[in-house]
Design an enzyme around this catalytic site. Structure first.
Site, PDB file in Angstrom:
ATOM      1  N   LYS A  68      -1.710  37.425  40.546  1.00 61.00           N
ATOM      2  CA  LYS A  68      -0.575  36.509  40.686  1.00 61.00           C
ATOM      3  C   LYS A  68      -1.102  35.136  41.076  1.00 61.00           C
ATOM      4  CE  LYS A  68       2.429  36.438  44.212  1.00 61.00           C
ATOM      5  NZ  LYS A  68       3.581  36.782  45.066  1.00 61.00           N
ATOM      6  N   GLN A 140      14.717  33.200  50.144  1.00 58.01           N
ATOM      7  CA  GLN A 140      14.083  34.354  50.764  1.00 58.01           C
ATOM      8  C   GLN A 140      15.044  35.062  51.712  1.00 58.01           C
ATOM      9  OE1 GLN A 140      12.165  37.337  51.150  1.00 58.01           O
ATOM     10  NE2 GLN A 140      11.274  35.865  49.734  1.00 58.01           N
ATOM     11  N   ASP A 226       2.960  31.809  56.238  1.00 55.74           N
ATOM     12  CA  ASP A 226       2.138  32.272  55.116  1.00 55.74           C
ATOM     13  C   ASP A 226       0.996  31.303  54.818  1.00 55.74           C
ATOM     14  OD1 ASP A 226       3.571  30.149  54.144  1.00 55.74           O
ATOM     15  OD2 ASP A 226       4.469  31.206  52.455  1.00 55.74           O
ATOM     16  N   LYS A 230       1.115  27.755  60.493  1.00 58.92           N
ATOM     17  CA  LYS A 230       2.540  28.114  60.529  1.00 58.92           C
ATOM     18  C   LYS A 230       2.788  29.163  61.613  1.00 58.92           C
ATOM     19  CE  LYS A 230       3.853  27.058  55.739  1.00 58.92           C
ATOM     20  NZ  LYS A 230       4.490  27.585  54.520  1.00 58.92           N
ATOM     21  N   SER A 296       4.264  39.745  58.075  1.00 54.34           N
ATOM     22  CA  SER A 296       4.086  39.912  56.633  1.00 54.34           C
ATOM     23  C   SER A 296       3.450  38.673  56.024  1.00 54.34           C
ATOM     24  CB  SER A 296       5.452  40.156  55.974  1.00 54.34           C
ATOM     25  OG  SER A 296       5.340  40.114  54.569  1.00 54.34           O
TER      26      SER A 296
END
Length: 327
Positions: A68, A140, A226, A230, A296
């Site tokens: 990806k 999201q 991510d 952050k 995540s």
């Protein structure tokens, strides 16, 4: 021999449901835990206004392989009328390297990221969890709610983001879609206080959620961080919680834990487990009224397993366009 199957977002929408994506992502976490996956950490190119990430993966048992290519450009929606996140996924035949499919990865990214929180909530939230606090009200947040609705019996949700009209619109649409009350609130504290499950979906570089706001027994899905620097959760909150990650290499570099790890406040021994290890039973999940946090970062195996299902479904139904790249 068929060519390379091209699939656009509108076609993918017709091929897969969120329930199926939740199942695919759970399978992906299991495969990763069982060491069935070859998957280097994602690589970043940093631009002036955003970044580009390359995410390859090979699942040995199912012979699924691909990569990806995904960007994150936070200024896109306001300045360029483009999505913040856009992606393309290429699936290849591991035996020959032939490009089996090239598909939109933007929708796949949104769905599988929501599904990751769904899987984490299934294994880490209290079984009777029924109230939800959402921080952020973009795309999201929509797929997070969609996935959490698959694994929770939600009775009520609250949403906060900085723009009043955005959170109000999100709350109205979500209430109409799901049939339970979704309330737009004026502060992050109001959104998360007394919530059984909390999900954060912002690009914030300053903590938005304070430790004092979170009740014992809450499960938090920290989805927004991510990239390096952050952080959405106060470090004090991380230190008092049971932390479950998807991958140490990625989380320590660019997940919710990256700032306290860089500051040497949080160490690897402070991380309880990877989610895949909880799913396959190698590690414990929730124990009593502790606060659990799922950090995540998004794994390429989630994309490849989901894209593989989409590809097979498209071939069965004759959807998509064949293209000969190598003629």
């Amino acid at each position: 021999m068929p060519g390379t199957l091209l699939l656009k977002q509108s076609e993918i929408k017709e091929l897969i449901s969120m329930k199926e994506v939740v199942d695919s992502v759970e399978t992906a976490f299991k495969a990763y835990a069982q060491r069935d996956v070859q998957m280097p950490p994602k690589e970043y190119l940093f631009f002036q206004e955003g970044d580009l990430r390359i995410m390859p993966c090979y699942v040995r048992s199912t012979e699924e392989a691909g990569v990806k290519c995904v960007n994150v450009h936070p200024h896109n929606p306001l300045e360029k009328q483009l999505p913040t996140v856009m992606a393309v996924i290429e699936l290849v035949n591991p035996e020959t390297g032939f490009p089996m499919a090239v598909m939109d990865g933007t929708l796949v990214t949104d769905l599988r990221t929501g599904a990751a929180a769904g899987v984490a909530t299934k294994y880490l939230a209290r079984p009777d969890a029924e109230t939800l606090g959402i921080i952020g009200a973009g795309k999201q947040a929509c797929t997070q709610l969609m996935a959490l609705n698959e694994v929770m019996d939600i009775k009520e949700a609250k949403v906060f983001c900085r723009t009043c009209s955005t959170r109000t619109s999100f709350a109205k649409k979500a209430t109409e879609t799901y049939g339970f009350k979704v309330e737009a609130v004026e502060t992050a504290e109001e959104a998360v206080k007394n919530a059984d499950v909390v999900v954060t979906t912002t690009p914030s570089r300053k903590p938005l959620i304070k430790a004092d706001w979170i009740s014992p027994g809450t499960h938090i899905n920290a989805m927004g961080a991510d990239a390096p620097s952050k952080q959405e959760l106060e470090t004090k909150l991380l230190l008092k919680s049971k932390i479950i990650i998807d991958s140490w290499e990625q989380a320590s570099h660019s997940g919710e834990i990256n700032v306290p790890v860089a500051q040497k406040v949080l160490k690897r021994k402070d991380i309880h487990a990877k989610l895949g290890d909880v799913i396959v039973g190698n590690e414990t999940g929730r124990e009593g009224d502790e606060i659990t946090i799922f950090d995540s970062t998004g794994l390429a195996v989630q994309d490849v397993v989901t894209a593989g299902l989409i590809y097979r479904r498209a071939r069965e139904k004759g959807i998509g366009t064949d293209f000969d790249f190598i003629s």
